[in-house]
Design a protein around this motif. Structure first.
Motif, PDB file in Angstrom:
ATOM      1  N   ILE A  75       0.846  -1.202   0.000  1.00  0.00           N
ATOM      2  CA  ILE A  75       0.000   0.000   0.000  1.00  0.00           C
ATOM      3  C   ILE A  75       0.876   1.245   0.000  1.00  0.00           C
ATOM      4  O   ILE A  75       0.588   2.223  -0.687  1.00  0.00           O
ATOM      5  CB  ILE A  75      -0.940  -0.018   1.233  1.00  0.00           C
ATOM      6  CG1 ILE A  75      -1.868  -1.207   1.195  1.00  0.00           C
ATOM      7  CG2 ILE A  75      -1.712   1.280   1.346  1.00  0.00           C
ATOM      8  CD1 ILE A  75      -2.840  -1.203   0.052  1.00  0.00           C
ATOM      9  N   GLN A  76       1.968   1.215   0.758  1.00  0.00           N
ATOM     10  CA  GLN A  76       2.861   2.372   0.802  1.00  0.00           C
ATOM     11  C   GLN A  76       3.479   2.642  -0.566  1.00  0.00           C
ATOM     12  O   GLN A  76       3.598   3.799  -0.991  1.00  0.00           O
ATOM     13  CB  GLN A  76       3.985   2.163   1.840  1.00  0.00           C
ATOM     14  CG  GLN A  76       3.531   2.204   3.266  1.00  0.00           C
ATOM     15  CD  GLN A  76       2.997   0.860   3.746  1.00  0.00           C
ATOM     16  OE1 GLN A  76       3.116  -0.150   3.059  1.00  0.00           O
ATOM     17  NE2 GLN A  76       2.388   0.852   4.925  1.00  0.00           N
ATOM     18  N   GLU A  77       3.856   1.572  -1.259  1.00  0.00           N
ATOM     19  CA  GLU A  77       4.445   1.739  -2.597  1.00  0.00           C
ATOM     20  C   GLU A  77       3.420   2.302  -3.576  1.00  0.00           C
ATOM     21  O   GLU A  77       3.721   3.167  -4.395  1.00  0.00           O
ATOM     22  CB  GLU A  77       4.995   0.405  -3.090  1.00  0.00           C
ATOM     23  CG  GLU A  77       5.701   0.459  -4.412  1.00  0.00           C
ATOM     24  CD  GLU A  77       6.998   1.249  -4.365  1.00  0.00           C
ATOM     25  OE1 GLU A  77       7.452   1.663  -5.439  1.00  0.00           O
ATOM     26  OE2 GLU A  77       7.543   1.452  -3.276  1.00  0.00           O
ATOM     27  N   LYS A  78       2.183   1.812  -3.498  1.00  0.00           N
ATOM     28  CA  LYS A  78       1.128   2.338  -4.365  1.00  0.00           C
ATOM     29  C   LYS A  78       0.863   3.797  -4.080  1.00  0.00           C
ATOM     30  O   LYS A  78       0.666   4.604  -4.999  1.00  0.00           O
ATOM     31  CB  LYS A  78      -0.150   1.525  -4.190  1.00  0.00           C
ATOM     32  CG  LYS A  78      -0.085   0.149  -4.786  1.00  0.00           C
ATOM     33  CD  LYS A  78      -1.381  -0.596  -4.582  1.00  0.00           C
ATOM     34  CE  LYS A  78      -1.309  -1.992  -5.159  1.00  0.00           C
ATOM     35  NZ  LYS A  78      -2.547  -2.739  -4.937  1.00  0.00           N
ATOM     36  N   ALA A  79       0.850   4.178  -2.800  1.00  0.00           N
ATOM     37  CA  ALA A  79       0.631   5.579  -2.432  1.00  0.00           C
ATOM     38  C   ALA A  79       1.772   6.449  -2.935  1.00  0.00           C
ATOM     39  O   ALA A  79       1.554   7.552  -3.455  1.00  0.00           O
ATOM     40  CB  ALA A  79       0.493   5.705  -0.922  1.00  0.00           C
ATOM     41  N   ARG A  80       3.011   5.960  -2.794  1.00  0.00           N
ATOM     42  CA  ARG A  80       4.170   6.715  -3.271  1.00  0.00           C
ATOM     43  C   ARG A  80       4.103   6.928  -4.776  1.00  0.00           C
ATOM     44  O   ARG A  80       4.339   8.022  -5.277  1.00  0.00           O
ATOM     45  CB  ARG A  80       5.457   5.976  -2.900  1.00  0.00           C
ATOM     46  CG  ARG A  80       6.716   6.791  -3.135  1.00  0.00           C
ATOM     47  CD  ARG A  80       7.956   5.974  -2.851  1.00  0.00           C
ATOM     48  NE  ARG A  80       8.205   4.968  -3.857  1.00  0.00           N
ATOM     49  CZ  ARG A  80       8.693   5.220  -5.087  1.00  0.00           C
ATOM     50  NH1 ARG A  80       8.964   6.451  -5.446  1.00  0.00           N
ATOM     51  NH2 ARG A  80       8.894   4.253  -5.942  1.00  0.00           N
ATOM     52  N   LEU A  81       3.743   5.873  -5.508  1.00  0.00           N
ATOM     53  CA  LEU A  81       3.624   5.996  -6.964  1.00  0.00           C
ATOM     54  C   LEU A  81       2.501   6.935  -7.362  1.00  0.00           C
ATOM     55  O   LEU A  81       2.619   7.695  -8.328  1.00  0.00           O
ATOM     56  CB  LEU A  81       3.409   4.615  -7.587  1.00  0.00           C
ATOM     57  CG  LEU A  81       4.621   3.697  -7.597  1.00  0.00           C
ATOM     58  CD1 LEU A  81       4.233   2.309  -8.086  1.00  0.00           C
ATOM     59  CD2 LEU A  81       5.712   4.280  -8.455  1.00  0.00           C
ATOM     60  N   SER A  82       1.398   6.909  -6.621  1.00  0.00           N
ATOM     61  CA  SER A  82       0.283   7.803  -6.916  1.00  0.00           C
ATOM     62  C   SER A  82       0.681   9.261  -6.741  1.00  0.00           C
ATOM     63  O   SER A  82       0.402  10.104  -7.601  1.00  0.00           O
ATOM     64  CB  SER A  82      -0.898   7.465  -6.015  1.00  0.00           C
ATOM     65  OG  SER A  82      -1.943   8.373  -6.206  1.00  0.00           O
ATOM     66  N   ILE A  83       1.366   9.564  -5.637  1.00  0.00           N
ATOM     67  CA  ILE A  83       1.816  10.938  -5.401  1.00  0.00           C
ATOM     68  C   ILE A  83       2.841  11.346  -6.442  1.00  0.00           C
ATOM     69  O   ILE A  83       2.819  12.472  -6.959  1.00  0.00           O
ATOM     70  CB  ILE A  83       2.372  11.066  -3.971  1.00  0.00           C
ATOM     71  CG1 ILE A  83       1.229  10.930  -2.971  1.00  0.00           C
ATOM     72  CG2 ILE A  83       3.101  12.385  -3.774  1.00  0.00           C
ATOM     73  CD1 ILE A  83       1.658  10.827  -1.540  1.00  0.00           C
ATOM     74  N   PHE A  84       3.755  10.431  -6.787  1.00  0.00           N
ATOM     75  CA  PHE A  84       4.751  10.721  -7.804  1.00  0.00           C
ATOM     76  C   PHE A  84       4.085  11.054  -9.142  1.00  0.00           C
ATOM     77  O   PHE A  84       4.465  12.013  -9.820  1.00  0.00           O
ATOM     78  CB  PHE A  84       5.690   9.524  -7.955  1.00  0.00           C
ATOM     79  CG  PHE A  84       6.697   9.683  -9.057  1.00  0.00           C
ATOM     80  CD1 PHE A  84       7.783  10.518  -8.899  1.00  0.00           C
ATOM     81  CD2 PHE A  84       6.543   8.997 -10.254  1.00  0.00           C
ATOM     82  CE1 PHE A  84       8.708  10.670  -9.911  1.00  0.00           C
ATOM     83  CE2 PHE A  84       7.454   9.144 -11.269  1.00  0.00           C
ATOM     84  CZ  PHE A  84       8.548   9.988 -11.099  1.00  0.00           C
TER      85      PHE A  84
END
Length: 107
Positions: A75-84
């Protein structure tokens, strides 16, 4: 049924699908209708290995000989990619505005 395509005649026998009438139905524009259920499930077509100009491929969308493994993302990786991605889109919009401004003032 006898058909012809570009001067070549051939026999076509359409597949027969056996169904049973369901009990759900109604009337539409004065005509009765009912759902129909299949007696037997469809037969899945086998995978065929084909070659086109020396390149092997299958008759399915994704090659079964070399399956693509999806990486497991947290979930953290998905959130990071979304913000990026949001930041990247914002930068692209800003760059487009700056390009239009510079062309308007003649730079």
């Amino acid at each position: 049924m006898k058909l012809t395509y570009r001067g070549v005649s051939y026999d076509y026998n359409p597949p027969v699908v056996e169904t049973t009438d369901g009990n759900i139905g109604g009337k539409y524009r004065g005509l009765d209708w009912r759902f129909r259920n299949l007696k037997k499930p469809f037969v899945i077509q086998p995978i065929v290995k084909l070659t086109y100009r020396g390149v092997p491929y299958n008759n399915v969308g994704v090659s079964q000989t070399h399956p693509v493994e999806q990486p497991v993302t947290s979930i953290q990786e998905k959130a990071r990619l979304s913000i990026f991605n949001q930041e990247k889109e914002t930068r692209k919009r800003h760059q487009n505005v700056l390009n239009r401004l510079s062309s308007d003032i003649g730079l």
